[in-house]
Write an enzyme that holds these catalytic residues in place. Sequence first.
Site, PDB file in Angstrom:
ATOM      1  N   SER A  28       0.814  -1.203   0.000  1.00 58.68           N
ATOM      2  CA  SER A  28       0.000   0.000   0.000  1.00 58.68           C
ATOM      3  C   SER A  28       0.858   1.267   0.000  1.00 58.68           C
ATOM      4  CB  SER A  28      -0.960  -0.060   1.187  1.00 58.68           C
ATOM      5  OG  SER A  28      -2.112   0.634   0.852  1.00 58.68           O
TER       6      SER A  28
ATOM      7  N   LYS B  57       3.906   2.048  -2.648  1.00 57.34           N
ATOM      8  CA  LYS B  57       4.234   3.255  -3.418  1.00 57.34           C
ATOM      9  C   LYS B  57       5.722   3.565  -3.188  1.00 57.34           C
ATOM     10  CE  LYS B  57      -0.219   5.175  -1.685  1.00 57.34           C
ATOM     11  NZ  LYS B  57      -1.265   4.544  -2.397  1.00 57.34           N
TER      12      LYS B  57
ATOM     13  N   TRP C 166      -8.946  -0.201  -2.701  1.00 55.08           N
ATOM     14  CA  TRP C 166      -8.050   0.950  -2.793  1.00 55.08           C
ATOM     15  C   TRP C 166      -7.179   0.918  -4.045  1.00 55.08           C
ATOM     16  CZ3 TRP C 166      -9.163   4.807  -0.091  1.00 55.08           C
ATOM     17  CH2 TRP C 166      -9.512   4.721   1.252  1.00 55.08           C
TER      18      TRP C 166
ATOM     19  N   HIS D 246      -7.398  -6.043   1.032  1.00 59.99           N
ATOM     20  CA  HIS D 246      -6.163  -5.262   1.141  1.00 59.99           C
ATOM     21  C   HIS D 246      -5.241  -5.900   2.198  1.00 59.99           C
ATOM     22  CE1 HIS D 246      -4.158  -1.522   0.183  1.00 59.99           C
ATOM     23  NE2 HIS D 246      -4.047  -1.201   1.456  1.00 59.99           N
TER      24      HIS D 246
HETATM   25  C1  GTR Z   1      -5.392   4.427   2.221  1.00 57.97           C
HETATM   26  C2  GTR Z   1      -4.807   5.235   1.104  1.00 57.97           C
HETATM   27  C3  GTR Z   1      -4.309   4.309   0.041  1.00 57.97           C
HETATM   28  C4  GTR Z   1      -3.393   3.265   0.658  1.00 57.97           C
HETATM   29  C5  GTR Z   1      -3.838   2.782   2.015  1.00 57.97           C
HETATM   30  C6  GTR Z   1      -2.775   2.069   2.847  1.00 57.97           C
HETATM   31  O1  GTR Z   1      -6.047   5.174   3.173  1.00 57.97           O
HETATM   32  O2  GTR Z   1      -5.761   6.107   0.641  1.00 57.97           O
HETATM   33  O3  GTR Z   1      -3.658   5.040  -0.976  1.00 57.97           O
HETATM   34  O4  GTR Z   1      -2.097   3.698   0.675  1.00 57.97           O
HETATM   35  O5  GTR Z   1      -4.297   3.792   2.817  1.00 57.97           O
HETATM   36  O6  GTR Z   1      -1.621   2.483   2.892  1.00 57.97           O
HETATM   37  O7  GTR Z   1      -3.133   1.086   3.494  1.00 57.97           O
END
Ligand code: GTR
Length: 411
Positions: free
Chosen positions: A246, A250, A337, A390
Amino acid sequence: MSIDSQITSAGDLPPVSELPVQKELPDPFVTLDGRKITTPEEWNEIRRPELLELFSHYMYGYSPEEVEVKFTEDAPPTEVLNGKAILKQIAISFPQLKSENAPQIHLALFLPNQPDHKSPVFLAVNKCGNHTVIPDEAILTFPTTNLHSYCDNPEKGDRGAQLDYWCLEYLIDRGYGFATCHVNNIDPDTNDFTDGVHPHFKDIKGPVESHWGTIAAWAWGLHRCVDYLLTDEQVNPECIAVTGHSRRGKTALWAAATDERIALCIPHQSGTGGMALSRNNDQETVKRINDVFPHWFNDTFTQFNDNEAQIPFDQHLLVALVAPRPLMETSGLKDVWANYDSSIKGIREADQVYKFLGAEGIKGDGIINGGPVTAENVGNLAQYRLDTKHVLELDYWKGILDFADLQFKTK
Ligand code: GTR
């Protein structure tokens, strides 16, 4: 046609309002000023440096360039996992920083217990601390400010809380090492640049609104961990892979794009600002991510809120910056996400750069729906899909290590 090698400098880049409007994805082979790239040399000498500059200037931010690092043992090496693995704990410090509260990165490096062997290593930043990887008292904990609220929950932040997430024993059994440090050693994940590395490094290129955000800082921290890994004689220097989930996915992608010492990249469910395209993203828009996480990217990036068509790149070009090195995105079909549909579009666009540089790139349609990753179903660029939310769990690691085995088999 030959093009003069001309690296754009920050001062030459136009303000956002003067950038061309491009509703379609920007062409990998056309520079900002419209020149066509026709050879791999031109890619390496002109387009690659230009893209690095564009992503730094308008999105992730410029990071400190020259930095001296010093490595000391936080603790002597010790056996863990019933002797299957060796744990090394290294403090990475910055001799030019004189202040008492100068940051240090505390790296935990787990290696297969084979003294005369050089192992491939996966490197990642972790969310709650090195001690969450396995429940072993030998793993040191370090005081921090602004611990993520998720980690305050003992079930999430305790020793071994991420046992089924990192699957360390599985990695070790398959011959891989794992290196990790807590994001808070580099920059706590809050909209506050008074803690972490930011206040300590003043000599940063470009205007202040283009300076490094938190994701760039985490990636820079990964680079400092690579500095160490390259000195460790039990690490195969040609087989350093990065991963992360996540926001940390990135980070892994930006780290691999900006550092060719990283041999393989697995951005896991990285989403917007990672593998998912900014244009036409119906899951998380640029405005949403900038509003909720104003510290992740630089301040210039907020000028693309509701204005994605003026971004002079898109995330397919970040994948192109990793080319020709192997990359496999791992994504969950129930993840709301990370937008795997958007990522695969980017992967297919980036594929032309892989092939242009002589790499295999994607095989077939580029998608692997679970199961083993083999030479029959994968090239060196792919998306691996599992029917999950996720999360990171063992079935992902199976695909990831199959992919790494194939890519590293000659190294
Ligand atoms: C969310 C965010 C995503 C992702 C996620 C995470 O709130 O909007 O881009 O990075 O968190 O890191 O689990």
